[in-house]
Design a protein around this motif. Sequence first.
Motif, mmCIF file in Angstrom:
data_model
loop_
_atom_site.group_PDB
_atom_site.id
_atom_site.type_symbol
_atom_site.label_atom_id
_atom_site.label_comp_id
_atom_site.label_asym_id
_atom_site.label_seq_id
_atom_site.Cartn_x
_atom_site.Cartn_y
_atom_site.Cartn_z
ATOM 1 N N GLN A 15 95.483 114.840 26.676
ATOM 2 C CA GLN A 15 94.797 113.799 25.911
ATOM 3 C C GLN A 15 95.073 112.390 26.429
ATOM 4 O O GLN A 15 94.124 111.611 26.609
ATOM 5 C CB GLN A 15 95.150 113.919 24.418
ATOM 6 C CG GLN A 15 94.497 112.893 23.526
ATOM 7 C CD GLN A 15 95.249 111.576 23.449
ATOM 8 O OE1 GLN A 15 96.458 111.518 23.691
ATOM 9 N NE2 GLN A 15 94.548 110.518 23.122
ATOM 10 N N THR A 31 86.752 112.303 20.328
ATOM 11 C CA THR A 31 87.743 113.360 20.133
ATOM 12 C C THR A 31 89.057 113.031 20.822
ATOM 13 O O THR A 31 90.130 113.301 20.291
ATOM 14 C CB THR A 31 87.196 114.688 20.693
ATOM 15 O OG1 THR A 31 86.083 115.078 19.890
ATOM 16 C CG2 THR A 31 88.233 115.783 20.688
ATOM 17 N N TRP A 32 88.951 112.405 21.999
ATOM 18 C CA TRP A 32 90.146 112.121 22.792
ATOM 19 C C TRP A 32 90.882 110.884 22.297
ATOM 20 O O TRP A 32 92.004 110.606 22.734
ATOM 21 C CB TRP A 32 89.791 112.020 24.270
ATOM 22 C CG TRP A 32 89.152 113.304 24.684
ATOM 23 C CD1 TRP A 32 87.830 113.514 24.945
ATOM 24 C CD2 TRP A 32 89.784 114.570 24.794
ATOM 25 N NE1 TRP A 32 87.616 114.844 25.224
ATOM 26 C CE2 TRP A 32 88.804 115.503 25.135
ATOM 27 C CE3 TRP A 32 91.106 115.005 24.630
ATOM 28 C CZ2 TRP A 32 89.085 116.854 25.333
ATOM 29 C CZ3 TRP A 32 91.378 116.349 24.829
ATOM 30 C CH2 TRP A 32 90.386 117.255 25.176
ATOM 31 N N PRO A 79 86.667 117.153 10.928
ATOM 32 C CA PRO A 79 87.530 118.344 10.943
ATOM 33 C C PRO A 79 86.962 119.446 10.057
ATOM 34 O O PRO A 79 86.405 119.192 8.997
ATOM 35 C CB PRO A 79 88.854 117.836 10.387
ATOM 36 C CG PRO A 79 88.789 116.362 10.449
ATOM 37 C CD PRO A 79 87.340 115.989 10.406
ATOM 38 N N ALA A 86 97.425 118.550 23.198
ATOM 39 C CA ALA A 86 95.964 118.373 23.265
ATOM 40 C C ALA A 86 95.568 118.138 24.717
ATOM 41 O O ALA A 86 96.129 117.274 25.384
ATOM 42 C CB ALA A 86 95.532 117.191 22.395
ATOM 43 N N TRP A 95 90.926 110.375 18.672
ATOM 44 C CA TRP A 95 91.412 110.821 17.370
ATOM 45 C C TRP A 95 92.443 111.939 17.454
ATOM 46 O O TRP A 95 93.364 111.996 16.651
ATOM 47 C CB TRP A 95 90.239 111.269 16.494
ATOM 48 C CG TRP A 95 89.323 110.145 16.135
ATOM 49 C CD1 TRP A 95 88.082 109.905 16.654
ATOM 50 C CD2 TRP A 95 89.569 109.093 15.204
ATOM 51 N NE1 TRP A 95 87.549 108.765 16.098
ATOM 52 C CE2 TRP A 95 88.432 108.249 15.203
ATOM 53 C CE3 TRP A 95 90.636 108.772 14.368
ATOM 54 C CZ2 TRP A 95 88.337 107.116 14.406
ATOM 55 C CZ3 TRP A 95 90.543 107.641 13.566
ATOM 56 C CH2 TRP A 95 89.407 106.829 13.588
ATOM 57 N N ASN A 96 92.278 112.857 18.374
ATOM 58 C CA ASN A 96 93.157 114.031 18.444
ATOM 59 C C ASN A 96 94.321 113.779 19.389
ATOM 60 O O ASN A 96 94.193 113.897 20.598
ATOM 61 C CB ASN A 96 92.361 115.262 18.895
ATOM 62 C CG ASN A 96 91.346 115.673 17.859
ATOM 63 O OD1 ASN A 96 91.629 115.661 16.668
ATOM 64 N ND2 ASN A 96 90.155 116.019 18.299
ATOM 65 N N ARG A 97 95.471 113.464 18.806
ATOM 66 C CA ARG A 97 96.660 113.122 19.590
ATOM 67 C C ARG A 97 97.812 114.092 19.330
ATOM 68 O O ARG A 97 98.971 113.748 19.509
ATOM 69 C CB ARG A 97 97.108 111.703 19.234
ATOM 70 C CG ARG A 97 96.066 110.660 19.573
ATOM 71 C CD ARG A 97 96.363 109.332 18.867
ATOM 72 N NE ARG A 97 95.330 108.363 19.172
ATOM 73 C CZ ARG A 97 95.405 107.474 20.153
ATOM 74 N NH1 ARG A 97 96.475 107.424 20.910
ATOM 75 N NH2 ARG A 97 94.417 106.646 20.377
ATOM 76 N N TYR A 98 97.484 115.277 18.918
ATOM 77 C CA TYR A 98 98.536 116.247 18.616
ATOM 78 C C TYR A 98 99.199 116.731 19.909
ATOM 79 O O TYR A 98 98.594 116.698 20.985
ATOM 80 C CB TYR A 98 97.981 117.425 17.808
ATOM 81 C CG TYR A 98 96.818 118.129 18.463
ATOM 82 C CD1 TYR A 98 97.027 119.146 19.393
ATOM 83 C CD2 TYR A 98 95.503 117.775 18.150
ATOM 84 C CE1 TYR A 98 95.978 119.796 19.995
ATOM 85 C CE2 TYR A 98 94.441 118.413 18.749
ATOM 86 C CZ TYR A 98 94.680 119.426 19.667
ATOM 87 O OH TYR A 98 93.627 120.057 20.264
ATOM 88 N N PRO A 99 100.441 117.192 19.819
ATOM 89 C CA PRO A 99 101.143 117.659 21.022
ATOM 90 C C PRO A 99 100.373 118.795 21.701
ATOM 91 O O PRO A 99 99.928 119.730 21.037
ATOM 92 C CB PRO A 99 102.487 118.165 20.480
ATOM 93 C CG PRO A 99 102.652 117.472 19.171
ATOM 94 C CD PRO A 99 101.263 117.270 18.620
#
Length: 142
Positions: A73, A34-35, A136, A43, A37-41
């Motif tokens: 993240q 998860t850490w 997702p 996170a 793949w998920n790089r959205y602002p």
Amino acid sequence: MVGAGITGIYQLHKALQAGFTATLWEAGEGVGGTWYWNRYPGARFDSESYTYGYLFSEELFDEWVWEEHFAPQPETERYLNHVVDRFDLRPHIRFGARVTSATFDDDSGMWTIESGDGSLVRAHFLIASTGVLSIPYLPNVP
């Protein structure tokens, strides 16, 4: 093993420590699950950072100092890469290797695991550490 997130990294470490020959297959090009793949602002952890620290090594737990109380993240990904390198796990990880099928044969007691590039591996054990956040989910909300 499948999935280089928090659980997969831990399982790989424990398997090698117990004397098993082990390979961890990871679809991504880096560790973290998860850490990775998920790089959205924005996170970040929703729990205190130290609760994500591995406890199998007191030295590791003591040497890593979390920069924030609820780690973002990038810091979490740095920590997981640190663990993988500190315990020399990287040579046992196949990056860019998405598992497309895993079939158990009752007669031989073996798994046949296939990746997207057509590679086949046979193994006595298969641990799927793909996590509940690996796919997702988009709710159908009007």
